[in-house]
Design an enzyme around this catalytic site. Structure first.
Site, PDB file in Angstrom:
ATOM      1  N   CYS A 150       0.842  -1.202   0.000  1.00  5.17           N
ATOM      2  CA  CYS A 150       0.000   0.000   0.000  1.00  5.17           C
ATOM      3  C   CYS A 150       0.876   1.251   0.000  1.00  5.17           C
ATOM      4  CB  CYS A 150      -0.941   0.004   1.206  1.00  5.17           C
ATOM      5  SG  CYS A 150      -0.124  -0.262   2.789  1.00  5.17           S
ATOM      6  N   HIS A 177       1.945   5.430   9.658  1.00  2.42           N
ATOM      7  CA  HIS A 177       1.080   4.336   9.202  1.00  2.42           C
ATOM      8  C   HIS A 177       0.099   3.874  10.275  1.00  2.42           C
ATOM      9  CE1 HIS A 177      -0.139   0.678   7.160  1.00  2.42           C
ATOM     10  NE2 HIS A 177       0.627   0.971   6.135  1.00  2.42           N
TER      11      HIS A 177
END
Length: 333
Positions: A150, A177
């Protein structure tokens, strides 16, 4: 429309299924997960703490998972070589367990009749493709591919635009994150990565990521020019990339904004977004872009040294790219 099987019905498996159904670009015909029985699949697909309840019908009927009236074959095999993908009509398999990420391990799906495998994670040896960056290098001699991570999907489109226009001499990336399933709710053992085992909701946790180095695999000219790290923070979803880089050609920050905006409206439309709004992480929940450039958050020290900020829904944006990659591969059959 290509028929797809999903191996592993976790966050990405469920959201790839959701993205496939919502976009209509590929058809999900089979799901394998040894740890989730059929009735539990109905529940887990229908209710989602992060993205909300599924907007459609889900039920179990005649041993199948029926979503919006379409029956999906369910397998519960631990050994991927035993999954009869071919019998279920699945041509492609999304490998989203996080376990079978090498060519050899993911290749097990081919034994059950799948024609191609898309690994929804970075891979040590499978060729990696990032939509909008190097997907056109795909050719149909490849049976097993990776959709990278991602974070690579967030960073690579931005890095491509900057490099194509101004040249990147070198750069460092930090991703702030969101929590993922590999983390712990409270302190616990975590193999060799001691910090990763600390309580996810209580800490900012420095962690490693191969995302920046992986950009060098999808944009060969940047090989060896980027590296980075991650901070895991106590939010459930949505992450942000901070790319600090030295530019070959001097550029005003306004020039950078201009080229990113143009790319977001042109060749990278739907992949790279652009915003000048006063956004925060929640504003990107369920956003299907790989990356959204935050024009107001970046800053330049001088014309050659800049910090650029780009947001991503690390679950849903990525899952949509898995679907897009499969649709692209199918167009090349």
């Amino acid at each position: 429309m290509v028929k797809v099987g999903v191996n592993g019905f976790g966050r990405i498996g469920r959201l790839v299924t959701r993205a496939a159904i919502c976009s209509g670009k590929v058809e999900i015909v089979a799901i394998n997960d040894p740890f989730i029985d059929l009735n539990y699949m109905v529940y887990m697909f229908q209710y989602d703490s992060t993205h909300g309840k599924f907007n459609g019908t889900v039920k179990a009927e005649n041993g199948k998972l029926v979503i919006n009236g379409k029956p999906i074959t369910i397998f519960q095999e631990r050994d991927p070589t035993n999954i009869k993908w071919g019998e279920a009509g699945a041509e492609y398999v999304v490998e989203s367990t996080g376990v079978f990420t090498t060519m050899e391990k993911a290749g097990a799906h081919l034994k059950g009749g799948a024609k191609r495998v898309i690994i929804s994670a970075p891979s040590a040896d499978a060729p990696m493709f990032v939509m909008g960056v190097n997907h056109e290098k795909y050719d149909n001699s490849l049976k097993i591919v990776s959709n990278a991570s991602c974070t690579t999907n967030c960073l690579a489109p931005l890095a491509k635009v900057i490099h194509d226009n101004f040249g990147i001499v070198e750069g460092l990336m930090t991703t702030v994150h969101a929590i993922t399933a590999t983390q712990k709710t409270v302190d616990g053992p975590s193999g060799k990565l001691w910090r990763d085992g600390r309580g996810a909701a209580q800490n900012i946790i420095p962690a490693s990521t191969g995302a920046a180095k992986a950009v060098g695999k999808v944009i060969p000219e940047l090989n060896g020019k980027l590296t980075g790290m991650a901070f895991r923070v106590p939010t459930p979803n949505v992450s942000v990339v901070d790319l600090t880089c030295r530019l070959e050609k001097p550029a005003k920050y306004d020039d950078i904004k201009k080229v990113v905006k143009q790319a977001s409206e042109g060749p990278l439309k739907g992949i790279l977004g652009y915003t000048e709004d006063q956004v925060v992480s929640c504003d990107f929940n369920s956003n299907s872009h790989s990356s959204t450039f935050d024009a107001g958050a970046g800053i330049a020290l001088n014309d050659n040294f800049v910090k650029l900020i780009s947001w991503y829904d690390n679950e849903y944006g990525y899952s949509n790219r898995v679907v897009d990659l499969m649709a692209y591969m199918a167009s090349k059959e």
